[in-house]
Write a protein that holds these residues in place. Structure first.
Motif, mmCIF file in Angstrom:
data_model
loop_
_atom_site.group_PDB
_atom_site.id
_atom_site.type_symbol
_atom_site.label_atom_id
_atom_site.label_comp_id
_atom_site.label_asym_id
_atom_site.label_seq_id
_atom_site.Cartn_x
_atom_site.Cartn_y
_atom_site.Cartn_z
ATOM 1 N N UNK A 201 12.840 18.091 39.633
ATOM 2 C CA UNK A 201 13.678 17.663 38.522
ATOM 3 C C UNK A 201 15.046 18.319 38.656
ATOM 4 N N UNK A 202 16.080 17.592 38.265
ATOM 5 C CA UNK A 202 17.442 18.126 38.303
ATOM 6 C C UNK A 202 18.149 17.752 37.005
ATOM 7 N N UNK A 203 18.823 18.714 36.381
ATOM 8 C CA UNK A 203 19.548 18.430 35.153
ATOM 9 C C UNK A 203 20.711 19.380 34.953
ATOM 10 N N UNK A 204 21.559 19.053 33.988
ATOM 11 C CA UNK A 204 22.694 19.895 33.638
ATOM 12 C C UNK A 204 23.960 19.507 34.364
ATOM 13 N N UNK A 205 25.015 19.251 33.611
ATOM 14 C CA UNK A 205 26.319 19.012 34.208
ATOM 15 C C UNK A 205 26.521 17.643 34.818
ATOM 16 N N UNK A 206 25.577 16.741 34.649
ATOM 17 C CA UNK A 206 25.735 15.381 35.172
ATOM 18 C C UNK A 206 26.413 14.547 34.094
ATOM 19 N N UNK A 207 27.595 14.030 34.398
ATOM 20 C CA UNK A 207 28.429 13.432 33.351
ATOM 21 C C UNK A 207 28.613 11.928 33.490
ATOM 22 N N UNK A 208 28.106 11.330 34.568
ATOM 23 C CA UNK A 208 28.267 9.885 34.716
ATOM 24 C C UNK A 208 27.122 9.317 35.551
ATOM 25 N N UNK A 209 27.078 7.985 35.642
ATOM 26 C CA UNK A 209 25.994 7.320 36.358
ATOM 27 C C UNK A 209 26.036 7.625 37.849
ATOM 28 N N UNK A 210 27.241 7.819 38.376
ATOM 29 C CA UNK A 210 27.367 8.169 39.785
ATOM 30 C C UNK A 210 26.714 9.520 40.064
ATOM 31 N N UNK A 211 26.860 10.449 39.115
ATOM 32 C CA UNK A 211 26.233 11.756 39.260
ATOM 33 C C UNK A 211 24.719 11.657 39.323
ATOM 34 N N UNK A 212 24.158 10.752 38.535
ATOM 35 C CA UNK A 212 22.710 10.516 38.576
ATOM 36 C C UNK A 212 22.315 10.003 39.952
ATOM 37 N N UNK A 213 23.040 9.014 40.441
ATOM 38 C CA UNK A 213 22.711 8.414 41.736
ATOM 39 C C UNK A 213 22.833 9.430 42.870
ATOM 40 N N UNK A 214 23.852 10.272 42.806
ATOM 41 C CA UNK A 214 24.033 11.289 43.848
ATOM 42 C C UNK A 214 22.871 12.285 43.853
ATOM 43 N N UNK A 215 22.394 12.639 42.667
ATOM 44 C CA UNK A 215 21.242 13.540 42.582
ATOM 45 C C UNK A 215 20.004 12.877 43.178
#
Length: 240
Positions: A201-215
């Motif tokens: 699991x990864x969380x914190x500091x993700x501010x947009x949909x691109x950030x989700x995809x990169x994770x």
């Protein structure tokens, strides 16, 4: 509710990425919760996490009941301490803060939680919780009185995750913290994902949909979105 952990494992096996929206009871207005849940129902979310570092109000049971009345997603507790346990949920991340050395958050809170958990039907999912430096002092750091791991020392983060896995944790959670200025480094996600077999699991500091995809692309099996959704319930309608 079906076996939550088995579903997570199956999703990992099939490379199906999962998304959890974290709701903090201290930041939710029960009068508006139906609107929030409607937005969640319209989003790609697969799970709802409920909890926070403090949770000073007393609406946990009522919040979970309202969520479950209006949404079919599994509700999983993400507790900061044993007072944040509710039998109304489907499961609980049984967190141990393995990045810190405060015994209260490594084992004492867990010991205190046992009598409460034994009275519930919650599915208990042992989770190694790793706080990563994020450019600001987060609530987790303040409450737990622990220091996050150096975001540049990727090898130590990998070893910590591996230690959690060897101790028997079923999940590893890389967390930059609520309202983090910087998300968990992508290289760290990648290296940890490559060196453990259990879901990440990864969380914190993700501010947009691109950030989700990169994770996801870096190896996260579940991404957790909290503050970004709290600040903008139309977060998932963005084009970026």
């Amino acid at each position: 509710m079906k076996n939550l952990y088995s579903q997570i494992l199956q999703s990992k096996l099939e490379n199906e990425k999962l998304l959890a929206i974290l709701l903090d009871p201290d930041k939710i207005n029960l009068n508006n919760v139906e609107i929030v849940i409607e937005k969640i129902n319209q989003s790609p979310a697969t799970h709802i996490f409920i909890g926070g570092s403090l949770v000073e109000n007393n609406i946990l049971d009522e919040l979970i009941i309202k969520v479950k009345q209006n949404c079919n997603l599994p509700v999983v507790l993400f507790p900061g301490n044993p007072s944040q346990i509710s039998g109304q949920a489907d499961g609980i991340l049984f967190l141990s803060l393995i990045s810190g050395r405060n015994p209260d958050f490594l084992i004492e809170h867990q010991v205190q939680a046992v009598p409460i958990l034994k009275k519930t039907q919650l599915e208990i999912i042992s989770t190694g919780y790793i706080l990563i430096e994020s450019g600001t002092k987060t609530a987790v750091e303040r409450v737990s009185k622990t220091k996050p791991l150096d975001r540049n020392n990727i090898e130590y983060a990998v070893q910590t995750a591996q230690a959690g896995e060897l101790l028997g944790n079923k999940l590893i959670y890389l967390e930059a913290g609520s309202g983090a200025k910087q998300a968990v480094p992508l290289e760290m996600i990648q290296k940890v994902a490559q060196n453990i077999k259990i879901p990440l699991l990864v969380g914190g500091g993700i501010v947009d949909l691109l950030g989700i995809q990169k994770a996801y692309d870096s190896g996260a099996d579940i991404v957790v979105i909290g503050t970004a959704f709290e600040n903008n319930i139309d977060f998932f309608n963005q084009n970026t």
